[in-house]
Structure formats: structure tokens, C-alpha cells
Design a protein around this motif. Structure first.
Motif, short mmCIF file in Angstrom:
data_model
loop_
_atom_site.label_atom_id
_atom_site.label_comp_id
_atom_site.label_asym_id
_atom_site.label_seq_id
_atom_site.Cartn_x
_atom_site.Cartn_y
_atom_site.Cartn_z
N ALA A 39 76.40 90.61 89.48
CA ALA A 39 74.99 90.94 89.69
C ALA A 39 74.39 90.07 90.79
CB ALA A 39 74.20 90.77 88.40
N LYS A 40 74.74 88.79 90.80
CA LYS A 40 74.26 87.89 91.85
C LYS A 40 74.80 88.32 93.21
CE LYS A 40 73.50 83.59 89.33
NZ LYS A 40 73.91 82.18 89.23
N TYR A 41 76.09 88.66 93.25
CA TYR A 41 76.71 89.09 94.51
C TYR A 41 76.03 90.35 95.03
CZ TYR A 41 80.04 90.92 97.85
OH TYR A 41 80.62 91.42 98.99
N ARG A 42 75.84 91.32 94.15
CA ARG A 42 75.23 92.59 94.56
C ARG A 42 73.83 92.35 95.12
NH1 ARG A 42 75.00 95.37 89.87
NH2 ARG A 42 77.22 95.80 90.02
N SER A 43 73.05 91.53 94.45
CA SER A 43 71.69 91.21 94.90
C SER A 43 71.73 90.53 96.26
CB SER A 43 71.01 90.32 93.86
OG SER A 43 69.78 89.85 94.35
N ASP A 69 79.40 86.04 103.59
CA ASP A 69 78.35 85.10 103.19
C ASP A 69 78.15 85.10 101.67
OD1 ASP A 69 78.00 84.53 105.86
OD2 ASP A 69 76.07 85.57 106.04
N CYS A 70 78.06 86.27 101.09
CA CYS A 70 77.80 86.36 99.64
C CYS A 70 79.02 85.94 98.83
CB CYS A 70 77.34 87.76 99.28
SG CYS A 70 75.73 88.15 100.00
N ASP A 71 80.22 86.21 99.33
CA ASP A 71 81.43 85.76 98.65
C ASP A 71 81.49 84.23 98.66
OD1 ASP A 71 83.97 86.25 97.33
OD2 ASP A 71 84.88 85.48 99.18
N LYS A 78 80.46 79.41 91.39
CA LYS A 78 81.47 79.29 90.34
C LYS A 78 82.04 77.88 90.28
CE LYS A 78 83.09 84.05 90.07
NZ LYS A 78 84.22 84.97 90.30
N LEU A 79 82.15 77.24 91.45
CA LEU A 79 82.70 75.89 91.51
C LEU A 79 81.63 74.81 91.37
CD1 LEU A 79 85.23 76.41 94.44
CD2 LEU A 79 85.73 76.33 92.00
N HIS A 80 80.38 75.24 91.23
CA HIS A 80 79.24 74.32 91.07
C HIS A 80 79.12 73.37 92.25
CE1 HIS A 80 78.90 75.89 87.05
NE2 HIS A 80 80.16 75.56 86.80
#
Length: 85
Positions: A39-43, A69-71, A78-80
């Protein structure tokens, strides 16, 4: 002897069933975790693509740029770790 074999078989069935339940629970947790990032990626992608196209860039350029960029942002999340913009 036959009773012992049946008992061993039943124990094996119970162990396998317990492992299946544990595996299903982990799969549900993993799916929920991945859905949050999707959802974050899509946004991020939709916002980035809109801004990129408004700047007059081509569709293919914007797709590649925004995907990268979004990836990068998703992986950093994910890695904080923090990512410089």
C-alpha cells in the motif's frame, strides 16, 4: 506391535497438523506485513508518477524513475533506515 504402530502413526499425524497450523499463522502474518508495504509503495508510485508526468517527462522515464525511487524507499522502510531525498 500393531497398537504401537498405530500410536506412532497418530502421534505423527498430530505433529504434522500442529506444524500446518503454525505455518498458516505465519503466512497470515507475512501477508499482512507485505500488504502494508504494498500500500505504501502504490501510494508512493502514484504520487511520484503524477508529479513526474506533470514536469513533462515521458511515461517510460517516469515508470522507471518512480519504480526505482519507491522501491528504494520501501526497502529502507523494511530495514528501518533513513534515505536521503
Amino acid at each position: 506391535m500393531a497398537k504401537k504402530m498405530i500410536a506412532v502413526l497418530l502421534v505423527c499425524i498430530v505433529v504434522v497438523a500442529a506444524l500446518q497450523v503454525s505455518s498458516a499463522t505465519e503466512s497470515a502474518k507475512e501477508a499482512k506485513y507485505e500488504a502494508k508495504f504494498e500500500a505504501k509503495y502504490r501510494s508512493c508510485y502514484e504520487k511520484c508518477e503524477k508529479e513526474c508526468l506533470e514536469k513533462g517527462n515521458g511515461q517510460s522515464f517516469c515508470e522507471v524513475k518512480c519504480d526505482e525511487d519507491c522501491d528504494e524507499k520501501e526497502t529502507a522502510d523494511k530495514l528501518h533506515i533513513k534515505v536521503k531525498n
